[in-house]
Design an enzyme around this catalytic site. Structure first.
Site, PDB file in Angstrom:
ATOM      1  N   MET A 269      12.964 -50.899 -53.993  1.00 44.24           N
ATOM      2  CA  MET A 269      12.221 -50.089 -54.957  1.00 44.24           C
ATOM      3  C   MET A 269      11.455 -48.984 -54.237  1.00 44.24           C
ATOM      4  O   MET A 269      10.769 -49.239 -53.253  1.00 44.24           O
ATOM      5  CB  MET A 269      11.278 -51.007 -55.749  1.00 44.24           C
ATOM      6  CG  MET A 269      10.433 -50.299 -56.767  1.00 44.24           C
ATOM      7  SD  MET A 269      11.466 -49.520 -58.059  1.00 44.24           S
ATOM      8  CE  MET A 269      10.465 -48.090 -58.433  1.00 44.24           C
ATOM      9  N   GLU A 270      11.548 -47.788 -54.820  1.00 50.46           N
ATOM     10  CA  GLU A 270      11.077 -46.572 -54.145  1.00 50.46           C
ATOM     11  C   GLU A 270       9.611 -46.230 -54.390  1.00 50.46           C
ATOM     12  O   GLU A 270       9.238 -45.047 -54.349  1.00 50.46           O
ATOM     13  CB  GLU A 270      11.950 -45.402 -54.614  1.00 50.46           C
ATOM     14  CG  GLU A 270      11.756 -44.972 -56.088  1.00 50.46           C
ATOM     15  CD  GLU A 270      12.779 -45.571 -57.058  1.00 50.46           C
ATOM     16  OE1 GLU A 270      13.337 -46.636 -56.751  1.00 50.46           O
ATOM     17  OE2 GLU A 270      12.995 -44.965 -58.124  1.00 50.46           O
ATOM     18  N   ASN A 271       8.737 -47.200 -54.631  1.00 50.14           N
ATOM     19  CA  ASN A 271       7.326 -46.908 -54.896  1.00 50.14           C
ATOM     20  C   ASN A 271       6.786 -45.870 -53.902  1.00 50.14           C
ATOM     21  O   ASN A 271       7.065 -45.942 -52.711  1.00 50.14           O
ATOM     22  CB  ASN A 271       6.486 -48.180 -54.739  1.00 50.14           C
ATOM     23  CG  ASN A 271       7.140 -49.366 -55.384  1.00 50.14           C
ATOM     24  OD1 ASN A 271       7.339 -49.385 -56.578  1.00 50.14           O
ATOM     25  ND2 ASN A 271       7.533 -50.345 -54.571  1.00 50.14           N
ATOM     26  N   GLU A 304      16.320 -45.279 -50.992  1.00 48.14           N
ATOM     27  CA  GLU A 304      14.915 -45.355 -51.439  1.00 48.14           C
ATOM     28  C   GLU A 304      14.107 -44.202 -50.857  1.00 48.14           C
ATOM     29  O   GLU A 304      13.250 -43.630 -51.532  1.00 48.14           O
ATOM     30  CB  GLU A 304      14.286 -46.700 -51.058  1.00 48.14           C
ATOM     31  CG  GLU A 304      15.039 -47.933 -51.561  1.00 48.14           C
ATOM     32  CD  GLU A 304      15.414 -47.906 -53.028  1.00 48.14           C
ATOM     33  OE1 GLU A 304      14.684 -47.292 -53.814  1.00 48.14           O
ATOM     34  OE2 GLU A 304      16.463 -48.495 -53.390  1.00 48.14           O
TER      35      GLU A 304
END
Ligand code: B3K
Ligand code: ZN
Length: 863
Positions: A269-271, A304
């Protein structure tokens, strides 16, 4: 928060056309977390600004939350009510306010792995798409962008490391607690929020950007995993450099952290500034990871990282636009991996994946355009269509305008929409304006589902040859009639008579339902190289002259086209055999022999090219899939190739394997070819194969060779099979990622008792429904094993339906992902159809089913 009750089963359909801009904006958010595994208190302060013209209440979405307190501008506020799971705050005629809401969540019992949850006593978050509302009340839509300040406090011993997005601006201690304050200067949607608290160690490095700024990089893992983070770190630095060079995109914070988590629903997940990864895509060393695992790490780290621009700086207006960030980012990571390794092999792998995962989706009950028109549960739309077909759509635009003009288009896109929540239409318009191209008709790719089919016929007009192209797009659910698509088709033609005459590659833009393409003068019917490089994601029907495919497999100057020709030759032979014809294996054997001759120059390409098409892909060519006949005929061809070229396979295996620490292209290619050689040799059934495979297994200095030998042995019935599985288990029982492989090779087995074996393995003490990787390793592998999953008595279907029913109350996202294989029932005989539908009906009859599973199962049943 009780997981089962937090997702109502009542299906509400959300439509793309219903989009309305947000009524309230939230420029700033302050979150204060009092961390605890069983209870984390969240105090949220939202600075809201009215965006609607007239007074309207503030609607904050929640999922499984109860407000402990609500305050407005510092005062206790009574003007709120719950509407289902949402919090409605009446702000009168205020145009701005600070709304504070306190909530308490229980990370330990959050088995959905969405929101704030615990994994190995560490706290972490997953908010895309709608997980933020499981942490605190919020509009939780991607077009509401805010600057975040995050304070977290917790027990120093339990949570020695406290991370969030952006930069750490202050920290301190308070008794046995400590705290940290993080600030992210870049406004972002709630789905990019992240928090991690736990006992972690770090691999630190740095990257200096093109403007000379030094970025501190950190990859955080559990103690003991640090020496397996080197490849991910290198991939991160390579990605940062590549994005500067190829897209002119520079990183924009002083810090970039990645955390690896064992329990994770997807890959990563690319937070913003704090990517959270499945350990599977971070940890790699030669002893535990195959070359393919290494490539997976490199590709996902890049994916990501690239989202920092394609996804974060320019985000999506609403979830119907998901392909805006995912299709584009997959396209970017595909090109990055091609540049890091072999472009031809990478293209083969990408097309193979598209055909394995996306084409069947596009031909089945769950078909949807890359920009869907409606959904019930957005988690169900993280599909091969949105991701991989989405990437093909971007690739076609890039092909049509060429690299320089495409770059002008993407520069314009980033300039125009930086800091915004954009739409697919914005992207297409930027390419049109930046690259100077009219994409009016091309937009249909965003609207129409289904894989287009091109029917080609060659016309001889007195020595001048032309190609008639007929395009059809099949009907899909909700879309009975289709319009022709615009697409780039790369073609070349060669004289097969030895004259050397050729029409060099040309790029044709197809626009019409029927179209004639002039090819030029040839003395005799030329060999046609069609859809070179897979320039358009379509199915091509073309009746070849005898010998044409074999000629192309040997002589085409485009390696992808050589691969395609050999695959088509294999496919034609297999489909004829499965349909009851007498197979002529010799043409395939000769072509494989010819390809093998090039193995010194490019072993990686040769290994890919000589692989037989998968059982599923063979099935996709048939009107009614016959899994047993496909397995039988595929094994027969494999055995014939194995026996005819036995000397070659033995020669490939007789040399020493490249050292596992050598990750060069040549070494990886050499290992891949050895794996293929072993599989062909094993298909012959020669007596010495189990001993040979066991020797390779035992002597292997790395996982690529070890796993290939284990997988080969797992198909058979030898003592060596039992011994190798046992040795493997004993050696790696404490390494979850490697233990996944142990489950997986058994579920992939060609043995007749595989469904039964999977059922038994599900009772193994190391099997757990709590870990998505483990579930995928066992059950996901079974659904990929066509003849086993489709065992005629329906035992495979029953097993998957049992799994869905057991998993849904714990983890609906992962449960729903197991349903599509059951939805392909229309492709099978009546007996199997009945059994598959019965299992879908049994799933749907369960009380309290999640929205995720309800949507997938009910749509699948419609066929
Ligand atoms: N954007 C995430 C996917 C989130 C899926 C949520 N169900 C990973 C990725 O595509 O990069
Ligand atoms: Zn992505």
């Amino acid at each position: 928060m009780t997981d089962a009750s937090s997702t109502p089963a009542m299906p509400v359909t959300i439509h793309r056309g219903d989009y309305r801009p947000p009524e309230w904006l939230i420029p700033d958010i302050a979150l204060d977390f009092a961390l605890g595994i069983d209870a984390t208190r969240v105090a949220a302060a939202l600075s809201v600004v009215r965006h609607a013209d007239a007074p309207v209440p503030l609607v904050l979405r929640g999922d499984g939350l109860t407000p402990a307190a609500v305050r407005v501008d510092g005062e206790v506020w009574n003007g709120w009510r719950m509407d289902g799971s949402d919090l409605i705050v009446d702000l009168g005629d205020r145009t701005a306010a600070t709304v504070e809401v306190d909530t308490v969540v229980d990370p330990a019992s959050n088995t959905q792995l969405s929101g704030l949850y615990a994994s190995n006593s560490m706290l972490c978050t997953q908010c895309e798409a709608e997980g933020f509302r499981r942490i605190t009340f919020h509009p939780d839509r991607p077009d509401v962008l805010s600057r975040y300040k995050v304070r977290m406090q917790g027990d120093k011993a339990k949570f020695p490391i406290l991370l969030s997005n952006g930069n750490c601006v202050a920290q301190g201690e308070q008794g046995s607690d400590h705290w940290a304050l993080w600030e992210d200067p870049w406004p972002k949607p709630s789905y990019l929020f992240a928090l991690v608290a736990g006992d972690l160690v770090v691999n630190r490095d740095s990257f200096t950007t093109m403007s000379g700024r030094k970025v501190a990089l950190g990859i955080w893992v559990r103690d003991g995993d640090l020496d397996r983070t080197g490849h991910a770190m290198q991939a991160l630095k390579d990605s940062m450099k590549w994005d500067e060079e190829v897209y002119g995109r520079e990183y924009d914070l002083d810090l970039f952290n990645i955390v690896a988590v064992s329990d994770f629903n997807m890959g990563a997940m690319e937070n913003k500034g704090l990517n959270i990864f499945n350990t599977r895509y971070i940890l790699a060393d030669p002893d535990t990871a195959t070359d393919m695992d290494y490539d997976g790490v490199e590709g996902v780290v890049a994916h990501e990282y690239f989202h920092n621009w394609s996804g974060n700086r320019v985000t999506c207006r609403d979830w119907f636009q998901l392909s805006l960030k995912e299709g584009f980012t997959v396209f970017r990571d595909q090109n990055f991996s091609a540049d890091m390794g072999s472009p031809a092999v990478k293209r083969i792998e990408d097309v193979r994946l598209l055909r394995a995962a996306q084409f069947p989706e596009d031909a089945g009950p769950l078909a949807h355009p890359i920009r869907p028109d409606s959904y019930q549960e957005i988690s169900n739309f993280y599909t091969a269509t949105v991701y991989n077909k989405g990437a093909e759509i971007i690739r076609m635009m890039a092909t049509m305008v060429g690299p320089e003009r495409f770059r002008k288009g993407t520069d314009l896109y980033f300039d125009r929409h930086d800091g915004e929540a954009a739409t697919c239409e914005d992207f297409v318009r930027a390419i049109e304006d930046g690259a100077g191209v009219d994409l009016t008709q091309f937009r249909r790719w965003y609207e129409q589902a289904g894989t287009p089919r091109l029917s080609l016929s060659l016309v001889d007009d007195g020595g001048q040859w032309a190609l008639d192209v007929q395009q059809t797009v099949p009907p899909t659910p909700g879309q009975p009639d289709k319009q022709p698509m615009m697409m780039p088709l790369k073609l070349a033609a060669f004289a097969m008579d030895g004259s050397g005459a050729a029409m060099p590659e040309m790029l044709v833009t197809l626009t019409d339902a029927t179209q004639r393409v002039a090819l030029g003068a040839f003395a005799a019917r030329p060999a046609l190289s069609i859809n070179r490089g897979f320039s358009a994601p379509v199915i091509v029907d073309y009746a070849r002259a005898p010998g044409e495919l074999a000629w192309l497999a040997a002589n085409d100057d485009d390696p992808f086209a050589r691969y395609e020709a050999l695959q088509q030759l294999m496919l034609d032979t297999l489909v004829a055999a499965v349909s009851g014809g007498t197979p002529d294996h010799s043409v395939v054997i000769d072509a494989v022999a010819g390809t093998l001759a090039g193995r010194q120059t490019d072993p990686a390409f040769v290994a890919e090219a000589v692989l037989l098409p998968s059982e599923a892909f063979i099935g996709d060519q048939m009107v009614t899939v016959d899994p047993d006949a496909i397995r039988r005929e595929r094994l027969a061809l494999q055995a014939a190739i194995g026996a005819a070229l036995e000397r070659e396979w033995r020669a490939i295996l007789s040399g020493a394997a490249p050292p596992a620490t050598d990750l060069s292209r040549a070494a990886k290619g050499g290992r891949r070819l050895r794996g293929v050689a072993l599989a062909y040799l094993a298909a012959t059934g020669r007596d010495d194969v189990p001993a040979l495979a066991f020797r390779i297994f035992s002597d292997a200095d790395g996982m690529t060779e070890r796993q290939a030998a284990l997988a080969t042995l797992a198909h058979g019935d030898s003592d060596e099979r039992v011994a190798s599985l046992d040795i493997f288990y004993q050696r790696y029982r404490d390494n979850p990622l490697v233990l996944d492989k142990w489950f997986q090779v058994q579920a992939w087995s060609l043995r007749a008792d595989t469904v039964h074996a999977v059922k038994e393995l599900a009772q193994h003490p190391d099997f757990t429904l709590a870990n998505p990787n483990r579930v995928r390793a066992l059950y996901g592998a079974l659904t990929g094993n066509q003849a086993a999953f489709h065992q005629a008595d329906g035992a495979g279907y029953r097993l998957i339906a049992d799994l869905v029913i057991a998993l849904d109350p714990k983890n609906p996202q992962t449960a729903a992902r197991m349903i599509p294989p059951l939805g392909r029932w229309k492709r099978f005989d009546e007996g199997r159809q009945r059994l598959m539908r019965a299992e879908l009906e049994r799933i749907l009859a369960q009380p309290g089913l999640s929205r995720d599973v309800t949507e997938q199962a009910s749509k699948s049943l419609l066929g």
